[in-house]
Design a protein around this motif. Structure first.
Motif, PDB file in Angstrom:
ATOM      1  N   PHE A 199      47.643  54.013 -30.594  1.00 53.69           N
ATOM      2  CA  PHE A 199      46.453  53.235 -30.293  1.00 53.69           C
ATOM      3  C   PHE A 199      46.191  52.207 -31.396  1.00 53.69           C
ATOM      4  O   PHE A 199      46.648  52.363 -32.524  1.00 53.69           O
ATOM      5  CB  PHE A 199      45.230  54.154 -30.160  1.00 53.69           C
ATOM      6  CG  PHE A 199      45.333  55.140 -29.026  1.00 53.69           C
ATOM      7  CD1 PHE A 199      45.197  54.724 -27.714  1.00 53.69           C
ATOM      8  CD2 PHE A 199      45.556  56.492 -29.281  1.00 53.69           C
ATOM      9  CE1 PHE A 199      45.298  55.631 -26.669  1.00 53.69           C
ATOM     10  CE2 PHE A 199      45.650  57.400 -28.248  1.00 53.69           C
ATOM     11  CZ  PHE A 199      45.527  56.974 -26.934  1.00 53.69           C
ATOM     12  N   ALA A 200      45.429  51.183 -31.022  1.00 47.00           N
ATOM     13  CA  ALA A 200      45.009  50.147 -31.967  1.00 47.00           C
ATOM     14  C   ALA A 200      43.531  49.887 -31.765  1.00 47.00           C
ATOM     15  O   ALA A 200      43.056  49.806 -30.625  1.00 47.00           O
ATOM     16  CB  ALA A 200      45.816  48.862 -31.764  1.00 47.00           C
ATOM     17  N   GLY A 201      42.797  49.759 -32.862  1.00 46.88           N
ATOM     18  CA  GLY A 201      41.364  49.552 -32.777  1.00 46.88           C
ATOM     19  C   GLY A 201      40.968  48.096 -32.659  1.00 46.88           C
ATOM     20  O   GLY A 201      41.801  47.185 -32.571  1.00 46.88           O
ATOM     21  N   ALA A 202      39.651  47.882 -32.688  1.00 47.00           N
ATOM     22  CA  ALA A 202      39.105  46.537 -32.511  1.00 47.00           C
ATOM     23  C   ALA A 202      39.524  45.585 -33.624  1.00 47.00           C
ATOM     24  O   ALA A 202      39.695  44.383 -33.394  1.00 47.00           O
ATOM     25  CB  ALA A 202      37.587  46.611 -32.427  1.00 47.00           C
ATOM     26  N   LEU A 203      39.710  46.097 -34.851  1.00 44.23           N
ATOM     27  CA  LEU A 203      40.128  45.226 -35.947  1.00 44.23           C
ATOM     28  C   LEU A 203      41.493  44.599 -35.656  1.00 44.23           C
ATOM     29  O   LEU A 203      41.723  43.418 -35.923  1.00 44.23           O
ATOM     30  CB  LEU A 203      40.181  46.012 -37.259  1.00 44.23           C
ATOM     31  CG  LEU A 203      38.839  46.499 -37.808  1.00 44.23           C
ATOM     32  CD1 LEU A 203      39.063  47.346 -39.059  1.00 44.23           C
ATOM     33  CD2 LEU A 203      37.925  45.326 -38.117  1.00 44.23           C
ATOM     34  N   ALA A 204      42.387  45.377 -35.099  1.00 45.82           N
ATOM     35  CA  ALA A 204      43.719  44.860 -34.767  1.00 45.82           C
ATOM     36  C   ALA A 204      43.653  43.862 -33.625  1.00 45.82           C
ATOM     37  O   ALA A 204      44.262  42.777 -33.680  1.00 45.82           O
ATOM     38  CB  ALA A 204      44.640  46.022 -34.400  1.00 45.82           C
ATOM     39  N   ALA A 205      42.903  44.205 -32.578  1.00 54.59           N
ATOM     40  CA  ALA A 205      42.810  43.305 -31.431  1.00 54.59           C
ATOM     41  C   ALA A 205      42.171  41.979 -31.813  1.00 54.59           C
ATOM     42  O   ALA A 205      42.613  40.908 -31.371  1.00 54.59           O
ATOM     43  CB  ALA A 205      42.021  43.975 -30.313  1.00 54.59           C
ATOM     44  N   GLU A 206      41.135  42.027 -32.656  1.00 54.16           N
ATOM     45  CA  GLU A 206      40.463  40.792 -33.057  1.00 54.16           C
ATOM     46  C   GLU A 206      41.366  39.908 -33.908  1.00 54.16           C
ATOM     47  O   GLU A 206      41.368  38.675 -33.771  1.00 54.16           O
ATOM     48  CB  GLU A 206      39.180  41.120 -33.815  1.00 54.16           C
ATOM     49  CG  GLU A 206      38.016  41.456 -32.921  1.00 54.16           C
ATOM     50  CD  GLU A 206      37.632  40.273 -32.039  1.00 54.16           C
ATOM     51  OE1 GLU A 206      37.033  39.305 -32.545  1.00 54.16           O
ATOM     52  OE2 GLU A 206      37.971  40.310 -30.837  1.00 54.16           O
ATOM     53  N   ALA A 207      42.144  40.493 -34.798  1.00 56.48           N
ATOM     54  CA  ALA A 207      43.034  39.692 -35.637  1.00 56.48           C
ATOM     55  C   ALA A 207      44.043  38.928 -34.784  1.00 56.48           C
ATOM     56  O   ALA A 207      44.321  37.746 -35.037  1.00 56.48           O
ATOM     57  CB  ALA A 207      43.750  40.597 -36.637  1.00 56.48           C
ATOM     58  N   LEU A 208      44.576  39.561 -33.763  1.00 55.90           N
ATOM     59  CA  LEU A 208      45.554  38.891 -32.905  1.00 55.90           C
ATOM     60  C   LEU A 208      44.882  37.820 -32.047  1.00 55.90           C
ATOM     61  O   LEU A 208      45.477  36.770 -31.765  1.00 55.90           O
ATOM     62  CB  LEU A 208      46.264  39.925 -32.035  1.00 55.90           C
ATOM     63  CG  LEU A 208      47.087  40.965 -32.811  1.00 55.90           C
ATOM     64  CD1 LEU A 208      47.709  41.979 -31.863  1.00 55.90           C
ATOM     65  CD2 LEU A 208      48.168  40.301 -33.653  1.00 55.90           C
ATOM     66  N   ARG A 209      43.651  38.074 -31.618  1.00 60.08           N
ATOM     67  CA  ARG A 209      42.916  37.045 -30.874  1.00 60.08           C
ATOM     68  C   ARG A 209      42.678  35.806 -31.735  1.00 60.08           C
ATOM     69  O   ARG A 209      42.893  34.670 -31.283  1.00 60.08           O
ATOM     70  CB  ARG A 209      41.565  37.610 -30.404  1.00 60.08           C
ATOM     71  CG  ARG A 209      40.681  36.570 -29.718  1.00 60.08           C
ATOM     72  CD  ARG A 209      39.298  37.103 -29.417  1.00 60.08           C
ATOM     73  NE  ARG A 209      38.465  37.291 -30.593  1.00 60.08           N
ATOM     74  CZ  ARG A 209      37.769  36.328 -31.189  1.00 60.08           C
ATOM     75  NH1 ARG A 209      37.831  35.075 -30.743  1.00 60.08           N
ATOM     76  NH2 ARG A 209      37.019  36.598 -32.249  1.00 60.08           N
ATOM     77  N   ILE A 210      42.231  36.008 -32.957  1.00 63.61           N
ATOM     78  CA  ILE A 210      41.949  34.884 -33.848  1.00 63.61           C
ATOM     79  C   ILE A 210      43.222  34.088 -34.119  1.00 63.61           C
ATOM     80  O   ILE A 210      43.219  32.854 -34.118  1.00 63.61           O
ATOM     81  CB  ILE A 210      41.321  35.399 -35.152  1.00 63.61           C
ATOM     82  CG1 ILE A 210      39.941  35.988 -34.871  1.00 63.61           C
ATOM     83  CG2 ILE A 210      41.221  34.286 -36.194  1.00 63.61           C
ATOM     84  CD1 ILE A 210      39.379  36.796 -36.021  1.00 63.61           C
ATOM     85  N   ALA A 211      44.333  34.788 -34.343  1.00 57.98           N
ATOM     86  CA  ALA A 211      45.601  34.109 -34.602  1.00 57.98           C
ATOM     87  C   ALA A 211      46.055  33.268 -33.417  1.00 57.98           C
ATOM     88  O   ALA A 211      46.789  32.290 -33.583  1.00 57.98           O
ATOM     89  CB  ALA A 211      46.673  35.139 -34.958  1.00 57.98           C
ATOM     90  N   ALA A 212      45.616  33.641 -32.196  1.00 57.63           N
ATOM     91  CA  ALA A 212      45.969  32.884 -30.993  1.00 57.63           C
ATOM     92  C   ALA A 212      44.965  31.788 -30.667  1.00 57.63           C
ATOM     93  O   ALA A 212      45.098  31.118 -29.639  1.00 57.63           O
ATOM     94  CB  ALA A 212      46.077  33.841 -29.801  1.00 57.63           C
ATOM     95  N   TRP A 213      43.951  31.588 -31.547  1.00 56.71           N
ATOM     96  CA  TRP A 213      42.913  30.569 -31.358  1.00 56.71           C
ATOM     97  C   TRP A 213      42.112  30.809 -30.094  1.00 56.71           C
ATOM     98  O   TRP A 213      41.565  29.891 -29.495  1.00 56.71           O
ATOM     99  CB  TRP A 213      43.495  29.158 -31.312  1.00 56.71           C
ATOM    100  CG  TRP A 213      44.322  28.764 -32.475  1.00 56.71           C
ATOM    101  CD1 TRP A 213      44.437  29.407 -33.674  1.00 56.71           C
ATOM    102  CD2 TRP A 213      45.169  27.603 -32.574  1.00 56.71           C
ATOM    103  NE1 TRP A 213      45.284  28.730 -34.517  1.00 56.71           N
ATOM    104  CE2 TRP A 213      45.757  27.614 -33.864  1.00 56.71           C
ATOM    105  CE3 TRP A 213      45.470  26.562 -31.706  1.00 56.71           C
ATOM    106  CZ2 TRP A 213      46.638  26.625 -34.294  1.00 56.71           C
ATOM    107  CZ3 TRP A 213      46.347  25.582 -32.124  1.00 56.71           C
ATOM    108  CH2 TRP A 213      46.919  25.613 -33.402  1.00 56.71           C
ATOM    109  N   ARG A 214      41.975  32.046 -29.701  1.00 54.54           N
ATOM    110  CA  ARG A 214      41.351  32.382 -28.431  1.00 54.54           C
ATOM    111  C   ARG A 214      39.833  32.552 -28.606  1.00 54.54           C
ATOM    112  O   ARG A 214      39.376  33.452 -29.313  1.00 54.54           O
ATOM    113  CB  ARG A 214      41.945  33.711 -27.930  1.00 54.54           C
ATOM    114  CG  ARG A 214      41.999  33.857 -26.421  1.00 54.54           C
ATOM    115  CD  ARG A 214      40.707  34.290 -25.808  1.00 54.54           C
ATOM    116  NE  ARG A 214      40.902  34.488 -24.371  1.00 54.54           N
ATOM    117  CZ  ARG A 214      40.326  33.748 -23.448  1.00 54.54           C
ATOM    118  NH1 ARG A 214      39.518  32.761 -23.801  1.00 54.54           N
ATOM    119  NH2 ARG A 214      40.524  33.997 -22.166  1.00 54.54           N
TER     120      ARG A 214
END
Length: 364
Positions: A199-214
């Motif tokens: 599993f991956a938490g919100a910190l991981a999901a948010e970092a990938l979102r930010i890196a994608a400029w989403r």
């Protein structure tokens, strides 16, 4: 108990699972399509009735009238001045259209939709307790998902941010847009206890979102936001569909003007062991030029952030002020200052520029 309270090693902040012990490792696993991410910070809105698609099409920014079962897209609800009020992912299953919204916005979105029903054959229901799980498509995590199928179609929303959607427009001029690798998906599941890690938490999901400029409603939207500023037209606005609230502003800024602000990506100096918070000020020299909207520690890029800046902010390096600390920030432009004004309206020759000796009274 929290909706995902039974998951082993989960660290919670309220109902949200922030991490499972090591957010950087979780990022790698999530990006590789191996991990599942419980999303207690999202909620579901259910819309049924035979008018659901044409009705939703008439009041939102996206063309959804002809969605087929299994189709995914994204929409915005704008106010009459074109400012973003609500945002949601859209999934049609042939009987119901499902909206996935940030939890803080879902109740208000559902209430607004209910007020807009009038005589349409539509029923709107907030499903605040629905179990939503995020993952990146094409890996082992997707194979472990048993999505709900209330009407025979698996409830898996595919984020359209990966590329510019039909009817949309991209302002970002960077080659190799990071969204191309952002195969983010969200599934609705029936039982959290049946989920299997990693599993991956919100910190991981948010970092990938930010890196994608989403952009995301809960972070990049404030009372002034219009979709142009965060390049949201690429996935959530159809520029040639019929009328809807706020369309005049959307068209005017896109065709004739420039958005007053612009989203930018920041690569932060990692010397200080601190991340800025949403709302922290961004400076160019002594001038405040914007605010942080999102920040995270990325497993490859280090500390990164998104910030909304004045259109006139310089494109060079910036400084972020947070908790009494100044953090140097290298800027990567997402929305350029000259975004918009796409119509190419020809300029009329001014009378003051007529050739010398020509009397306009005698022209022709």
């Amino acid at each position: 108990m929290a909706r995902f309270g039974a998951l082993p090693d989960a660290v919670h902040d309220g109902d949200v699972v922030t991490h499972f012990g090591n957010p950087l490792i979780e990022q790698r696993q999530l990006a590789a399509g191996q991990a599942l991410s419980p999303l207690a910070d999202r909620a579901l809105v259910e819309i049924t009735g035979e008018d659901r698609l044409t009705w939703l099409d008439s009041i939102t920014s996206q063309f959804v009238a002809q969605l087929a079962p299994g189709d995914s897209t994204e929409l915005l609800v704008l106010d009459p001045q074109g400012r973003v009020e609500h945002a949601a992912g859209v999934l049609e299953d042939g009987t119901t259209v499902w909206l996935i919204a940030d939890a803080a916005d879902a109740e208000k979105l559902a209430a607004w939709l209910q007020r807009m029903v009038f005589r349409s054959r539509v029923t709107v229901t907030l499903r605040a307790d629905a179990l939503l799980v995020g993952f990146f498509a094409g890996g082992a995590a997707e194979a472990r998902i048993a999505a709900s199928t209330p009407n025979g179609v698996p409830l898996i929303w595919r984020d359209p941010w990966t590329h510019t959607q039909p009817g949309g427009h991209q302002y970002a001029a960077a080659e190799g847009h990071p969204a191309a690798e952002f195969s983010w998906s969200i599934a609705v599941v029936d039982d959290a206890a049946r989920l299997k890690g990693p599993f991956a938490g919100a910190l991981a999901a948010e970092a990938l979102r930010i890196a994608a400029w989403r952009p995301r409603w809960s972070h990049e939207v404030d009372e002034r936001s219009i979709p142009h500023e965060s390049d949201w037209i690429r996935s959530a606005v159809h520029m040639s569909k019929g009328c809807y609230r706020g369309q005049e502003t959307v068209a005017k800024v896109h065709n004739l003007g420039h958005p007053p602000r612009r989203l930018t990506a920041l690569h932060l100096d990692g010397t200080e062991v601190v991340l800025p918070a949403r709302g922290d000020a961004v400076f160019a020299g002594d001038d405040e030029v914007g605010q942080i909207t999102s920040a995270a520690l990325h497993y490859e890029d280090g500390p990164i952030a998104l910030a909304i800046l004045s259109r006139r902010a310089p494109v060079g390096d910036l400084i972020v002020h947070t908790e009494g600390t100044r953090i140097a920030a290298a800027q990567q432009v997402i929305v350029p200052a000259d975004a918009g004004a796409t119509a190419g309206v020809p300029r009329l020759t001014r009378l003051s520029r007529r050739p010398e000796g020509v009397d306009p009274r005698n022209a022709g």
